[in-house]
Write a protein that holds these residues in place. Sequence first.
Motif, PDB file in Angstrom:
ATOM      1  N   ARG A  26     -53.546 -36.985   7.909  1.00  0.00           N
ATOM      2  CA  ARG A  26     -53.106 -35.566   8.218  1.00  0.00           C
ATOM      3  C   ARG A  26     -51.373 -36.191   8.542  1.00  0.00           C
ATOM      4  O   ARG A  26     -50.751 -34.476   8.111  1.00  0.00           O
ATOM      5  CB  ARG A  26     -53.378 -36.659  10.296  1.00  0.00           C
ATOM      6  CG  ARG A  26     -54.276 -35.883  11.043  1.00  0.00           C
ATOM      7  CD  ARG A  26     -54.846 -36.253  12.339  1.00  0.00           C
ATOM      8  NE  ARG A  26     -53.832 -37.676  12.585  1.00  0.00           N
ATOM      9  CZ  ARG A  26     -54.969 -38.737  12.390  1.00  0.00           C
ATOM     10  NH1 ARG A  26     -56.111 -38.985  12.415  1.00  0.00           N
ATOM     11  NH2 ARG A  26     -54.133 -39.859  13.041  1.00  0.00           N
ATOM     12  N   ASP A  27     -50.628 -37.440   8.599  1.00  0.00           N
ATOM     13  CA  ASP A  27     -49.160 -36.885   8.224  1.00  0.00           C
ATOM     14  C   ASP A  27     -48.902 -36.944   6.659  1.00  0.00           C
ATOM     15  O   ASP A  27     -47.714 -36.380   6.984  1.00  0.00           O
ATOM     16  CB  ASP A  27     -49.013 -38.311   8.305  1.00  0.00           C
ATOM     17  CG  ASP A  27     -49.244 -38.963  10.177  1.00  0.00           C
ATOM     18  OD1 ASP A  27     -49.586 -37.757  10.455  1.00  0.00           O
ATOM     19  OD2 ASP A  27     -49.266 -39.738   9.956  1.00  0.00           O
ATOM     20  N   GLU A  28     -49.590 -37.297   5.808  1.00  0.00           N
ATOM     21  CA  GLU A  28     -49.518 -37.029   4.728  1.00  0.00           C
ATOM     22  C   GLU A  28     -49.728 -35.344   3.865  1.00  0.00           C
ATOM     23  O   GLU A  28     -49.036 -35.005   3.114  1.00  0.00           O
ATOM     24  CB  GLU A  28     -49.285 -38.227   3.369  1.00  0.00           C
ATOM     25  CG  GLU A  28     -48.187 -39.200   4.542  1.00  0.00           C
ATOM     26  CD  GLU A  28     -46.824 -39.377   4.328  1.00  0.00           C
ATOM     27  OE1 GLU A  28     -46.861 -38.502   2.907  1.00  0.00           O
ATOM     28  OE2 GLU A  28     -46.563 -39.864   4.627  1.00  0.00           O
TER      29      GLU A  28
END
Length: 117
Positions: free
Chosen positions: A37-39
């Motif tokens: 999700r974040d990267e």
Amino acid sequence: MDEPWQLPLHPDPALLFRFSALTANAHRIHYDAPYCRDEEGYPGLVVHGPLLALLMLELARRDALGRRVRSLSYRLRRPVFAGEHLVACGTPRGDHAELRVATGREEQHATAEVTFE
């Protein structure tokens, strides 16, 4: 879906982790949800393309009884994510079969054709 061959699957994080281990795939998009999700910007863990291909090939193994597969060609079109309900669908057409993977949001995440001997 009106194809005569159908095989549902609900891939979860444990399945994706195991498939990654089995295939020595270290790409984190398949087993590390925060990284995914974040990267990478995906909404969830990504289902392996080869797992989708194997699911489509399983249709031919199960439903084309007595026929040997000569070749498989497939194309990955859009990602499938862990937790989605998907179905592999297929239609036999003489010496080959047309296959696909669908979810509620997309009709063709992957497509394939198998030819028979």
